[in-house]
Design a protein around this motif. Sequence first.
Motif, PDB file in Angstrom:
ATOM      1  N   VAL A 281      10.077  -1.454  -9.980  1.00  9.86           N
ATOM      2  CA  VAL A 281      10.484  -2.855  -9.920  1.00  9.86           C
ATOM      3  C   VAL A 281      11.987  -2.969  -9.759  1.00  9.86           C
ATOM      4  N   ARG A 282      12.714  -2.151 -10.522  1.00 10.81           N
ATOM      5  CA  ARG A 282      14.174  -2.208 -10.450  1.00 10.81           C
ATOM      6  C   ARG A 282      14.663  -1.850  -9.051  1.00 10.81           C
ATOM      7  N   ASP A 283      14.111  -0.814  -8.442  1.00 12.74           N
ATOM      8  CA  ASP A 283      14.567  -0.391  -7.122  1.00 12.74           C
ATOM      9  C   ASP A 283      14.203  -1.407  -6.045  1.00 12.74           C
ATOM     10  N   ALA A 284      13.030  -2.034  -6.189  1.00 12.91           N
ATOM     11  CA  ALA A 284      12.623  -3.033  -5.190  1.00 12.91           C
ATOM     12  C   ALA A 284      13.399  -4.336  -5.355  1.00 12.91           C
ATOM     13  N   ASP A 285      13.717  -4.685  -6.599  1.00 19.86           N
ATOM     14  CA  ASP A 285      14.504  -5.882  -6.898  1.00 19.86           C
ATOM     15  C   ASP A 285      13.854  -7.109  -6.237  1.00 19.86           C
ATOM     16  N   HIS A 286      14.611  -7.886  -5.438  1.00 21.96           N
ATOM     17  CA  HIS A 286      14.082  -9.117  -4.845  1.00 21.96           C
ATOM     18  C   HIS A 286      13.095  -8.854  -3.718  1.00 21.96           C
ATOM     19  N   LEU A 287      12.939  -7.584  -3.344  1.00 27.00           N
ATOM     20  CA  LEU A 287      12.022  -7.236  -2.252  1.00 27.00           C
ATOM     21  C   LEU A 287      10.644  -6.802  -2.762  1.00 27.00           C
ATOM     22  N   LEU A 288      10.400  -6.950  -4.054  1.00 29.07           N
ATOM     23  CA  LEU A 288       9.164  -6.419  -4.634  1.00 29.07           C
ATOM     24  C   LEU A 288       7.914  -6.975  -3.964  1.00 29.07           C
ATOM     25  N   ASP A 289       7.843  -8.289  -3.756  1.00 29.58           N
ATOM     26  CA  ASP A 289       6.651  -8.870  -3.132  1.00 29.58           C
ATOM     27  C   ASP A 289       6.458  -8.322  -1.725  1.00 29.58           C
ATOM     28  N   ARG A 290       7.547  -8.191  -0.984  1.00 26.74           N
ATOM     29  CA  ARG A 290       7.447  -7.632   0.366  1.00 26.74           C
ATOM     30  C   ARG A 290       7.046  -6.155   0.319  1.00 26.74           C
ATOM     31  N   LEU A 291       7.552  -5.428  -0.666  1.00 34.57           N
ATOM     32  CA  LEU A 291       7.167  -4.020  -0.787  1.00 34.57           C
ATOM     33  C   LEU A 291       5.683  -3.891  -1.078  1.00 34.57           C
ATOM     34  N   HIS A 292       5.154  -4.770  -1.916  1.00 34.80           N
ATOM     35  CA  HIS A 292       3.706  -4.781  -2.150  1.00 34.80           C
ATOM     36  C   HIS A 292       2.961  -4.918  -0.820  1.00 34.80           C
ATOM     37  N   LYS A 293       3.374  -5.873  -0.012  1.00 30.65           N
ATOM     38  CA  LYS A 293       2.674  -6.145   1.253  1.00 30.65           C
ATOM     39  C   LYS A 293       2.833  -4.990   2.239  1.00 30.65           C
ATOM     40  N   LEU A 294       4.044  -4.434   2.331  1.00 29.58           N
ATOM     41  CA  LEU A 294       4.264  -3.325   3.256  1.00 29.58           C
ATOM     42  C   LEU A 294       3.455  -2.106   2.843  1.00 29.58           C
ATOM     43  N   THR A 295       3.421  -1.807   1.551  1.00 33.44           N
ATOM     44  CA  THR A 295       2.677  -0.640   1.068  1.00 33.44           C
ATOM     45  C   THR A 295       1.192  -0.792   1.357  1.00 33.44           C
ATOM     46  N   ARG A 296       0.662  -1.984   1.122  1.00 37.06           N
ATOM     47  CA  ARG A 296      -0.757  -2.210   1.422  1.00 37.06           C
ATOM     48  C   ARG A 296      -1.021  -2.138   2.927  1.00 37.06           C
ATOM     49  N   ALA A 297      -0.095  -2.680   3.722  1.00 30.18           N
ATOM     50  CA  ALA A 297      -0.275  -2.655   5.179  1.00 30.18           C
ATOM     51  C   ALA A 297      -0.242  -1.243   5.728  1.00 30.18           C
ATOM     52  N   ASP A 298       0.480  -0.339   5.054  1.00 31.85           N
ATOM     53  CA  ASP A 298       0.664   1.030   5.541  1.00 31.85           C
ATOM     54  C   ASP A 298      -0.579   1.883   5.347  1.00 31.85           C
ATOM     55  N   CYS A 299      -1.591   1.352   4.708  1.00 33.76           N
ATOM     56  CA  CYS A 299      -2.861   2.064   4.571  1.00 33.76           C
ATOM     57  C   CYS A 299      -3.735   1.739   5.781  1.00 33.76           C
ATOM     58  N   THR A 300      -3.791   2.667   6.726  1.00 35.12           N
ATOM     59  CA  THR A 300      -4.559   2.418   7.955  1.00 35.12           C
ATOM     60  C   THR A 300      -5.681   3.436   8.158  1.00 35.12           C
ATOM     61  N   THR A 301      -6.031   4.154   7.081  1.00 38.05           N
ATOM     62  CA  THR A 301      -7.092   5.140   7.197  1.00 38.05           C
ATOM     63  C   THR A 301      -8.422   4.493   7.574  1.00 38.05           C
ATOM     64  N   ARG A 302      -9.193   5.201   8.383  1.00 43.53           N
ATOM     65  CA  ARG A 302     -10.520   4.705   8.749  1.00 43.53           C
ATOM     66  C   ARG A 302     -11.581   5.110   7.717  1.00 43.53           C
ATOM     67  N   ASN A 303     -11.165   5.934   6.750  1.00 41.80           N
ATOM     68  CA  ASN A 303     -12.063   6.365   5.687  1.00 41.80           C
ATOM     69  C   ASN A 303     -12.161   5.242   4.654  1.00 41.80           C
ATOM     70  N   LYS A 304     -13.257   4.531   4.650  1.00 42.47           N
ATOM     71  CA  LYS A 304     -13.401   3.351   3.798  1.00 42.47           C
ATOM     72  C   LYS A 304     -13.275   3.695   2.324  1.00 42.47           C
ATOM     73  N   ARG A 305     -13.815   4.857   1.924  1.00 46.70           N
ATOM     74  CA  ARG A 305     -13.739   5.242   0.514  1.00 46.70           C
ATOM     75  C   ARG A 305     -12.293   5.497   0.109  1.00 46.70           C
ATOM     76  N   LYS A 306     -11.532   6.169   0.965  1.00 45.50           N
ATOM     77  CA  LYS A 306     -10.128   6.453   0.671  1.00 45.50           C
ATOM     78  C   LYS A 306      -9.313   5.161   0.649  1.00 45.50           C
ATOM     79  N   ALA A 307      -9.587   4.273   1.598  1.00 44.38           N
ATOM     80  CA  ALA A 307      -8.856   3.001   1.650  1.00 44.38           C
ATOM     81  C   ALA A 307      -9.123   2.176   0.395  1.00 44.38           C
ATOM     82  N   ALA A 308     -10.383   2.167  -0.055  1.00 46.00           N
ATOM     83  CA  ALA A 308     -10.732   1.404  -1.259  1.00 46.00           C
ATOM     84  C   ALA A 308     -10.052   1.999  -2.491  1.00 46.00           C
ATOM     85  N   ALA A 309      -9.968   3.340  -2.552  1.00 50.61           N
ATOM     86  CA  ALA A 309      -9.323   3.992  -3.689  1.00 50.61           C
ATOM     87  C   ALA A 309      -7.838   3.660  -3.734  1.00 50.61           C
ATOM     88  N   LEU A 310      -7.174   3.674  -2.563  1.00 46.39           N
ATOM     89  CA  LEU A 310      -5.761   3.333  -2.513  1.00 46.39           C
ATOM     90  C   LEU A 310      -5.535   1.882  -2.931  1.00 46.39           C
TER      91      LEU A 310
END
Length: 471
Positions: free
Chosen positions: A365-394
Amino acid sequence: MSPTNPIENALADLLRRIEPVAHELGDLFAKHGHELALVGGPVRDVLLGRSGADLDFTTDAHPERVLEIVRDWGDAIWTIGIDFGTVGVRKGDWQLEITTYRSESYDPKSRKPEVAYGDTLEADLARRDFAVNAMAVRLPGREFVDPYGGLADLARKVLRTPGTPEQSFDDDPLRMLRAARFASQLGFTVDPDAVRAMTEMAGRIEIVSAERIQAELDKLICGAHPREGLTILVETGLADHVLPELPKLRLEIDEHHRHKDVYEHTLIVLDQAIAQEVGGPDRVLRWAALLHDIGKPKTRRNEPGNRVSFHHHEVVGAQMTKRRLTALRFPKEVTSDVARLVELHLRFHGYGTGEWTDSAVRRYVRDADHLLDRLHKLTRADCTTRNKRKAAALARTYDQLEERIAKLAEEEELAKIRPELDGNEIQEILGIPPGPMIGRAYKFLLDLRMDEGILGKDVARARLLEWAATQ
């Protein structure tokens, strides 16, 4: 013009909505012996069912004459574009730009367009970038003018130049970027002849200033269909000159072999980031999604077992992002925020499968600071695996992280974490003047706060003295 068909109905509705501007301004120019027409984007947009508060007009009156005509009529006037024949006027809630009939072209050795005034509306429309922007409505008579088939192009959703594309792009090379930008904003395709000319003339874009290029790229990335615009840039070779990091991704196979290449992965991440937006385009998030993996080509290494690694590509990518956005003259805060997101986009994966300590959460949280909400979205967007089980686990793991953040945020006000002793207290306890030692002590206490939470000032003081004795 009587409203007897859908086109006339749409234009009549537009003119009703912009009264008294259309009627008063048309009459005012006619009274002074000059022509006036509503032109370009406002005409195009109303025919597409869109609307806005900015209106473009064109006239045979030269800028100095325009100033004389509107001086007592407008609520405010500005002349920032007068060297290019444009006078700005505010009337009520409307922002108007009134531009003298003109033609413009680039000298091969100059970054600035040369402006020459014209005499007729038809000739002015001929120098417009695309036929869909070369339609006008004469005022006050309300005559619809479409000499280059813009209406038909709207129906076909195609971008075609009024004259030859070679002449149009040679006159103003920025129009090649505008083609990609309008493809993004409107979802239109580009006429094959224009695509061919863009491909052959791509290098001509380098004569255009970085500021103008940045404005077009920013509008493109914030459009409704940025993938289409970016694809045009890459396939015509324009990206090689204005955003070379993007086409270089086409050759980099990612380490998990999940995609054809990192370029396609990047476009998917951009799509998935956009899908999470609330309240309109987020330029920082979109640029971060587009650039998050640009460090991969420089960090690519072949590993045993036919594997490929990209160690520290997020750090290299952040540095490259800063250089590219700075070269494009982006605002410093945008450059800094996008680069920081690129640097942090892998941080989540460094904490394993969910064994997050309170210290790790605080640092995230400290490192993300005011970008935390955007970091949440970018991290989730970066999951592009076609393996549904792996995507659900992430997704579950990240859900757990966000729950931990919310819980700690309630308990400790994470966004406001500071050391328990401030700079003045550190100086008093250690008995030293301001200097580098105070900064190192502050960082020690901040790390202590991150790792162990709230200890109380007495404990913090004792730990500080222990630390100082080792320095």
